[in-house]
Design a protein around this motif. Structure first.
Motif: not given
Length: 581
Positions: A332-333, A335-345, A350-352, A355-368
Motif C-alpha cells: 500500500w505504501e 503504491y501511494e508513492r508511485g510503484s506499480e506493485v500488488h500482493l495478489q497480482a 513485491l517480495e523482492l 527485501k531490497s527495501f529492507k536492505v537499503k533501509k538498514e544501509d541508510f540507518k548505518e550510514k546515518q
C-alpha cells in the motif's frame, strides 16, 4: 525485333504482378507511417479498415496484421488470413439436427412392394432385420397389415462439444408439455382457494375489516391483497418441498433462491464462544459480527496453546500472518508513492522489492549512525567492554572459604573431553598411564605393567623394587617364569595335535618354523619398500601422482599382517620420535 524485346518484359511483369517484391520505403514515408500508428494507438486517428470494412485494432503487431507479399498482391492490412478459412474448415452438423424417431408420416401402403420385408411389408429393412413378431403368414403372401416405413436416418458429423452434449436431440416441446401440466395444477389450486374464500365469506368467518369496507372496489382490493399473501406463503412452502438445496450441511447454508453460500454461526455440536467463560469481565463478544477477538481464558492462567479456542486474533497473529500483513502494508505504501506493485497480482516482484527495501533501509540507518558519530564523536562509548569488566563485579553470588574453595554458588565449569577421565578400576588408586619405566606404561600405585590387572598396592611396589636391586634373583625368577610359560605352550600344542590327529615329527616342526621366519623376513622387506614408496608418492603433487587402479588387490597373508604390526608406528607411543634415529 527491338519492339518485341521491349514488349515482352512488360507482358511478363504484368503476368506476375502479384509476385513483385515490396519496394523499400523512404525514410520520410517510414516516419509518417510510424507517427500515424502512434496516433491510432492513442485514439487521435481513425483505425485502419480491412477489405470487409471492419476496423483493425491498432495494438495488433505488424507481423500479424500485414499480409505476406507473396499471398495478396494488394498488400492491404487485413486479418482475414488469421481467421479460419471456410474452404479448409471442417463442416459439422448443426445444433438442431438429430436422428428422426418413429415412422414416416404419409399415405398408408395397402399392397406388398417388391424388395420389402417379407414379414411386415416395410420397405426400409429386410426380414432378418425386422423387429416385429414373426407372423404365421407373412405380409408377402397375405398382402394385409403392411407396416409403415421407418425414417431413413441421416449421418451426423458432430464436433467435440456436440458429441458430449447431454441435451443433444432433446425436443423443447417436451418441456412445454410439463409446463402446461404444472400450469393446470396451479390453476386448480387457485380455483380451490377462491372457492374456500367464498365459503368463508358466506359463513362470516372473515375479519370485521372486510365488512367495514366502504364500497365494492375497496373490498375487492382487500380480497386481492389477501390472496397474494396466501399465494406467497404457499409458494414458499412448495419451494421447501420442491428443492432439496434448502437442506443445510454442517458449517454452511446454501440459499437456492439467491444462489449464494452463507456461513453459519458454528457447528451445532460445538460450544458457543460466549459460553466458554461466563465471567462478565472476560473477552468481549460482538453479537452482530459473532466475533470474540480476545482470549476468553486469558484471566484463568491457562496456556493459549492448550485450550480449544483462544480467540479470533490468535489465528491472525500466528504463523506467517504477521509477515503477510507487513508485506501488504508495504504494498500500500509503495503504491501511494508511485510503484506499480500488488500482493495478489505480482507477489514475487513485491517480495523482492520488499527485501531490497529492507536492505537499503538498514544501509541508510548505518550510514546515518556513522555520520552522526563522525560529526559528534562518541564511538568509544559504544564499544565499551561489558559491565562485569568495568566494575569488576557481577550479580552471581559466590562464597569462598579461607583456603579458596567455593562454599556457596556455582564454580566455573572445567573443560572436559568426550572421553572418560579419572576412572579407577580393580582397586587401583591411580589411572593407567600414571607410571612409566623402560618403555612401558603402568599403574603408579602398584608399579604394575599389566593393564586391567588387580592392584597389589605397596607389596607390588616392593617386589618390583626388590627385583631391580637383586638383578640375579630377578633374572632367575624371570627365567623360571619363562620356562613355565613354554611348558604350557607345549601342552597346548600336544592337545591340538591329539584333537586333530596330526602326528608330526620334530624335524618337520623346525622346518615349518624356518619357512615362517623366511616368509616373515621377506614380508618385512616388502613392508619397508612399501613405506618408502608411499613417502615418495606423498612428496609428489596430487595432480602428478600415478593412477593405481590397475594394481592387483588380494587379501594379505599372515606374514604381511605380522610385518605391518611390527613396523606400525603408534601415535600414542611417547618414544615414537626416537624410532627413526
Amino acid at each position: 525485333m527491338t519492339e518485341e524485346a521491349t514488349t515482352n518484359p512488360a507482358t511478363s511483369s504484368e503476368g506476375i504482378v502479384g509476385l513483385d517484391e515490396p519496394k523499400k520505403m523512404t525514410r520520410e514515408d517510414w516516419r509518417k507511417k510510424k507517427e500515424l500508428e502512434e496516433q491510432r494507438k492513442l485514439g487521435n486517428a481513425p483505425a485502419e479498415v480491412d477489405e470487409e470494412g471492419k476496423d483493425i485494432n491498432p495494438h495488433i503487431p505488424q507481423y500479424i496484421s500485414s499480409v505476406p507479399w507473396y499471398i495478396d498482391p494488394s498488400k492491404r492490412p487485413t486479418l482475414k488470413h488469421q481467421r479460419p478459412q471456410s474452404e479448409i474448415e471442417q463442416q459439422y452438423s448443426s445444433i438442431g439436427e438429430w436422428y428422426k424417431r418413429g415412422v414416416r408420416e404419409g399415405s398408408v401402403t395397402t399392397k406388398f412392394r417388391k424388395g420389402a420385408c417379407e414379414n411386415c411389408g416395410a420397405l426400409t429393412h429386410k426380414k432378418k432385420d425386422c423387429l416385429e413378431r414373426p407372423r404365421k403368414v407373412g405380409a408377402k403372401f397375405t398382402g394385409t397389415g403392411i407396416a409403415p416405413d421407418e425414417h431413413s436416418q441421416v449421418s451426423l458429423d458432430l464436433d467435440y462439444d456436440g458429441k458430449r452434449d447431454r441435451w443433444n436431440g432433446y425436443d423443447p416441446e417436451e418441456h412445454q408439455r410439463i409446463v402446461e401440466e404444472y400450469a393446470k395444477v396451479d390453476l386448480a389450486k387457485r380455483t380451490l382457494k377462491a372457492q374456500k374464500l367464498q365459503d368463508e365469506l358466506a359463513s362470516g368467518k372473515l375479519d370485521q375489516t372486510a365488512n367495514s369496507c366502504l364500497d365494492d372496489r375497496s373490498f375487492l382490493f382487500f380480497l386481492f391483497i389477501l390472496s397474494l399473501q396466501e399465494r406467497e406463503h404457499d409458494s414458499e412452502d412448495e419451494d421447501e418441498d420442491k428443492y432439496a438445496d434448502d437442506i443445510d450441511m454442517p458449517g454452511q447454508n446454501f440459499d437456492s433462491k439467491r444462489r449464494i453460500t452463507v456461513r453459519n454461526l458454528r457447528i451445532r455440536e460445538d460450544t458457543a464462544k460466549y459460553l466458554r467463560n461466563l465471567d462478565p469481565n472476560s473477552a468481549y463478544y460482538d453479537p452482530k459480527t459473532r466475533a470474540m477477538r480476545e482470549n476468553p481464558y486469558s484471566n484463568t492462567g491457562m496456556n493459549p496453546d492448550e485450550v480449544g479456542y483462544a480467540g479470533d486474533n490468535f489465528a491472525r497473529y500466528s504463523g506467517d500472518t504477521i509477515t503477510m500483513a507487513q508485506t501488504q502494508l508495504f504494498a500500500w505504501e509503495a503504491y501511494e508513492r508511485g510503484s506499480e506493485v500488488h500482493l495478489q497480482a505480482d507477489p514475487t516482484k513485491l517480495e523482492l522489492l520488499h527485501k531490497s527495501f529492507k536492505v537499503k533501509k538498514e544501509d541508510f540507518k548505518e550510514k546515518q549512525r556513522d555520520g552522526i558519530l563522525e560529526k559528534y564523536g562518541g564511538e568509544e562509548h559504544l564499544d565499551a567492554p561489558p559491565r562485569e569488566l568495568l566494575l569488576a563485579q557481577t550479580e552471581d553470588y559466590l562464597e569462598y572459604s579461607r583456603h579458596g574453595a567455593v562454599l556457596k554458588g556455582l564454580e566455573k565449569a572445567v573443560a572436559r573431553s568426550k572421553y572418560e577421565e579419572d576412572v579407577l578400576i580393580n582397586n587401583h588408586t591411580c589411572i593407567w598411564g600414571s607410571y612409566w619405566k623402560d618403555g612401558f606404561w603402568g599403574y603408579k600405585c602398584c608399579h604394575s605393567m599389566v593393564k586391567q590387572s588387580y592392584c597389589t598396592g605397596d607389596t607390588g611396589v616392593r617386589i618390583v623394587s626388590g627385583c631391580t636391586n637383586r638383578d640375579q634373583g630377578c633374572n632367575s625368577t624371570v627365567y623360571n617364569l619363562q620356562m613355565h610359560r613354554d611348558k604350557l605352550k607345549e601342552k597346548k600344542k600336544k592337545k591340538k595335535s591329539k584333537k586333530n590327529k596330526k602326528h608330526t615329527s620334530d624335524s618337520s616342526d623346525s622346518e615349518d618354523e624356518e619357512k615362517k621366519k623366511e616368509k616373515l623376513k621377506k614380508a618385512l622387506e616388502a613392508e619397508d619398500k612399501w613405506v618408502k614408496h608411499v613417502d615418495a608418492i606423498m612428496q609428489i603433487d596430487e595432480r602428478k601422482r600415478p593412477y593405481n587402479s590397475l594394481m592387483e588387490v588380494k587379501a594379505p597373508t599372515e606374514e604381511e599382517l605380522e610385518a605391518f604390526r611390527m613396523k606400525r608406528c603408534r601415535p600414542d607411543d611417547p618414544m615414537a620420535s626416537f624410532l627413526g634415529q
